[in-house]
Design a protein around this motif. Sequence first.
Motif, PDB file in Angstrom:
ATOM      1  N   ILE A  48       0.835  -1.202   0.000  1.00 50.85           N
ATOM      2  CA  ILE A  48       0.000   0.000   0.000  1.00 50.85           C
ATOM      3  C   ILE A  48       0.867   1.248   0.000  1.00 50.85           C
ATOM      4  O   ILE A  48       0.632   2.191  -0.772  1.00 50.85           O
ATOM      5  CB  ILE A  48      -0.941   0.003   1.226  1.00 50.85           C
ATOM      6  N   LEU A  49       1.895   1.278   0.847  1.00 49.06           N
ATOM      7  CA  LEU A  49       2.740   2.468   0.959  1.00 49.06           C
ATOM      8  C   LEU A  49       3.525   2.714  -0.322  1.00 49.06           C
ATOM      9  O   LEU A  49       3.713   3.866  -0.729  1.00 49.06           O
ATOM     10  CB  LEU A  49       3.687   2.319   2.148  1.00 49.06           C
ATOM     11  N   GLU A  50       3.976   1.644  -0.962  1.00 52.46           N
ATOM     12  CA  GLU A  50       4.737   1.811  -2.205  1.00 52.46           C
ATOM     13  C   GLU A  50       3.842   2.362  -3.318  1.00 52.46           C
ATOM     14  O   GLU A  50       4.227   3.295  -4.041  1.00 52.46           O
ATOM     15  CB  GLU A  50       5.341   0.477  -2.632  1.00 52.46           C
ATOM     16  N   VAL A  51       2.648   1.804  -3.447  1.00 51.52           N
ATOM     17  CA  VAL A  51       1.704   2.286  -4.466  1.00 51.52           C
ATOM     18  C   VAL A  51       1.273   3.718  -4.154  1.00 51.52           C
ATOM     19  O   VAL A  51       1.197   4.571  -5.044  1.00 51.52           O
ATOM     20  CB  VAL A  51       0.478   1.354  -4.551  1.00 51.52           C
ATOM     21  N   ALA A  52       0.986   3.986  -2.874  1.00 49.32           N
ATOM     22  CA  ALA A  52       0.551   5.330  -2.479  1.00 49.32           C
ATOM     23  C   ALA A  52       1.630   6.362  -2.755  1.00 49.32           C
ATOM     24  O   ALA A  52       1.332   7.470  -3.216  1.00 49.32           O
ATOM     25  CB  ALA A  52       0.179   5.341  -0.997  1.00 49.32           C
ATOM     26  N   LYS A  53       2.881   6.017  -2.490  1.00 50.58           N
ATOM     27  CA  LYS A  53       3.986   6.947  -2.752  1.00 50.58           C
ATOM     28  C   LYS A  53       4.023   7.328  -4.229  1.00 50.58           C
ATOM     29  O   LYS A  53       4.093   8.519  -4.569  1.00 50.58           O
ATOM     30  CB  LYS A  53       5.315   6.317  -2.336  1.00 50.58           C
ATOM     31  N   ARG A  54       3.968   6.333  -5.091  1.00 44.55           N
ATOM     32  CA  ARG A  54       3.999   6.614  -6.531  1.00 44.55           C
ATOM     33  C   ARG A  54       2.786   7.443  -6.952  1.00 44.55           C
ATOM     34  O   ARG A  54       2.892   8.349  -7.784  1.00 44.55           O
ATOM     35  CB  ARG A  54       4.046   5.300  -7.321  1.00 44.55           C
ATOM     36  N   TYR A  55       1.636   7.132  -6.360  1.00 49.72           N
ATOM     37  CA  TYR A  55       0.402   7.837  -6.724  1.00 49.72           C
ATOM     38  C   TYR A  55       0.462   9.303  -6.291  1.00 49.72           C
ATOM     39  O   TYR A  55       0.098  10.203  -7.053  1.00 49.72           O
ATOM     40  CB  TYR A  55      -0.795   7.140  -6.080  1.00 49.72           C
ATOM     41  N   PHE A  56       0.939   9.553  -5.076  1.00 45.10           N
ATOM     42  CA  PHE A  56       1.075  10.930  -4.597  1.00 45.10           C
ATOM     43  C   PHE A  56       2.019  11.724  -5.497  1.00 45.10           C
ATOM     44  O   PHE A  56       1.737  12.876  -5.857  1.00 45.10           O
ATOM     45  CB  PHE A  56       1.607  10.953  -3.167  1.00 45.10           C
ATOM     46  N   LEU A  57       3.153  11.120  -5.857  1.00 53.09           N
ATOM     47  CA  LEU A  57       4.138  11.822  -6.668  1.00 53.09           C
ATOM     48  C   LEU A  57       3.613  12.085  -8.083  1.00 53.09           C
ATOM     49  O   LEU A  57       3.931  13.107  -8.689  1.00 53.09           O
ATOM     50  CB  LEU A  57       5.443  11.023  -6.726  1.00 53.09           C
ATOM     51  N   GLU A  58       2.819  11.173  -8.600  1.00 58.04           N
ATOM     52  CA  GLU A  58       2.310  11.324  -9.961  1.00 58.04           C
ATOM     53  C   GLU A  58       1.124  12.276 -10.045  1.00 58.04           C
ATOM     54  O   GLU A  58       1.017  13.079 -10.985  1.00 58.04           O
ATOM     55  CB  GLU A  58       1.896   9.955 -10.517  1.00 58.04           C
ATOM     56  N   HIS A  59       0.236  12.226  -9.044  1.00 56.59           N
ATOM     57  CA  HIS A  59      -1.012  12.983  -9.121  1.00 56.59           C
ATOM     58  C   HIS A  59      -1.063  14.184  -8.188  1.00 56.59           C
ATOM     59  O   HIS A  59      -1.997  14.995  -8.294  1.00 56.59           O
ATOM     60  CB  HIS A  59      -2.197  12.059  -8.803  1.00 56.59           C
ATOM     61  N   GLY A  60      -0.083  14.317  -7.296  1.00 55.06           N
ATOM     62  CA  GLY A  60      -0.131  15.384  -6.309  1.00 55.06           C
ATOM     63  C   GLY A  60      -1.066  15.013  -5.172  1.00 55.06           C
ATOM     64  O   GLY A  60      -1.827  14.046  -5.253  1.00 55.06           O
ATOM     65  N   TYR A  61      -1.032  15.813  -4.126  1.00 55.00           N
ATOM     66  CA  TYR A  61      -1.863  15.504  -2.960  1.00 55.00           C
ATOM     67  C   TYR A  61      -3.337  15.713  -3.274  1.00 55.00           C
ATOM     68  O   TYR A  61      -4.179  14.868  -2.959  1.00 55.00           O
ATOM     69  CB  TYR A  61      -1.450  16.387  -1.783  1.00 55.00           C
ATOM     70  N   ALA A  62      -3.674  16.832  -3.922  1.00 51.12           N
ATOM     71  CA  ALA A  62      -5.074  17.123  -4.235  1.00 51.12           C
ATOM     72  C   ALA A  62      -5.650  16.096  -5.204  1.00 51.12           C
ATOM     73  O   ALA A  62      -6.817  15.712  -5.099  1.00 51.12           O
ATOM     74  CB  ALA A  62      -5.204  18.527  -4.810  1.00 51.12           C
ATOM     75  N   GLY A  63      -4.828  15.645  -6.158  1.00 48.04           N
ATOM     76  CA  GLY A  63      -5.309  14.709  -7.169  1.00 48.04           C
ATOM     77  C   GLY A  63      -5.314  13.265  -6.725  1.00 48.04           C
ATOM     78  O   GLY A  63      -5.743  12.387  -7.488  1.00 48.04           O
TER      79      GLY A  63
END
Length: 215
Positions: A28-43
């Motif tokens: 979860i943390l690995e996927v979430a990290k990539r997602y935050f970096l790709e989409h930003g916090y708001a996205g």
Amino acid sequence: MQRPEPPSGCGDRPTRRKARREERRDAILEVAKRYFLEHGYAGTTMSGIAASLGGSKGTLWSYYASKDLLFGDVLDRVTEVFRQQLGMALHRDAPVETALVTVCAEFLTRLTNPEAIALHRLVVGEAGRFPELGRIFYERGPQRVHSLLSRYIAEAMARGDLTQDDPDVAANVLSALCLAGHHQKLMVGMIDCLPPDEAEDWARKAVAIFLRTYR
């Protein structure tokens, strides 16, 4: 009468369940990290992360009740190894200059890698709209590193290895010297990377300037 022994492996079930749960949390943390970096916090949404994981939203929520809690744990994971290395480098038996150069070189290397720069840009870009984001980032990252460095400097001052002064101010001065120039250039895209040998060279210069004031 002798009590029959439980079936082999029964005592291991809680341990295996815990291990599987930790493995799932790591994923979860690995996927979430990539997602935050790709989409930003708001996205970033919990639904989006759940979809990327390939599981249900309910499963994700069983680990994290909110996006900000998840972001906090992502930051913990990103900075965990560095904090451990920092603690080992700041050993009281090593000469102060040696310890500080090691720490500053690692500090600069870590904070100038592409992932760290991307994360810092994310926080700076969105902290105005999400003040909680800036607080979480500061408490989980810079503040913890600052506390370790300040504690070491305070102990060195108490031993007489450094001149008596405010250790919190001294830690801020050293951090600023480490990041002067290179980090700002990376943040605004003036340079793409910092060679490892340049990081160590700058760390030695930063510590030399620091010691002129505090020794």
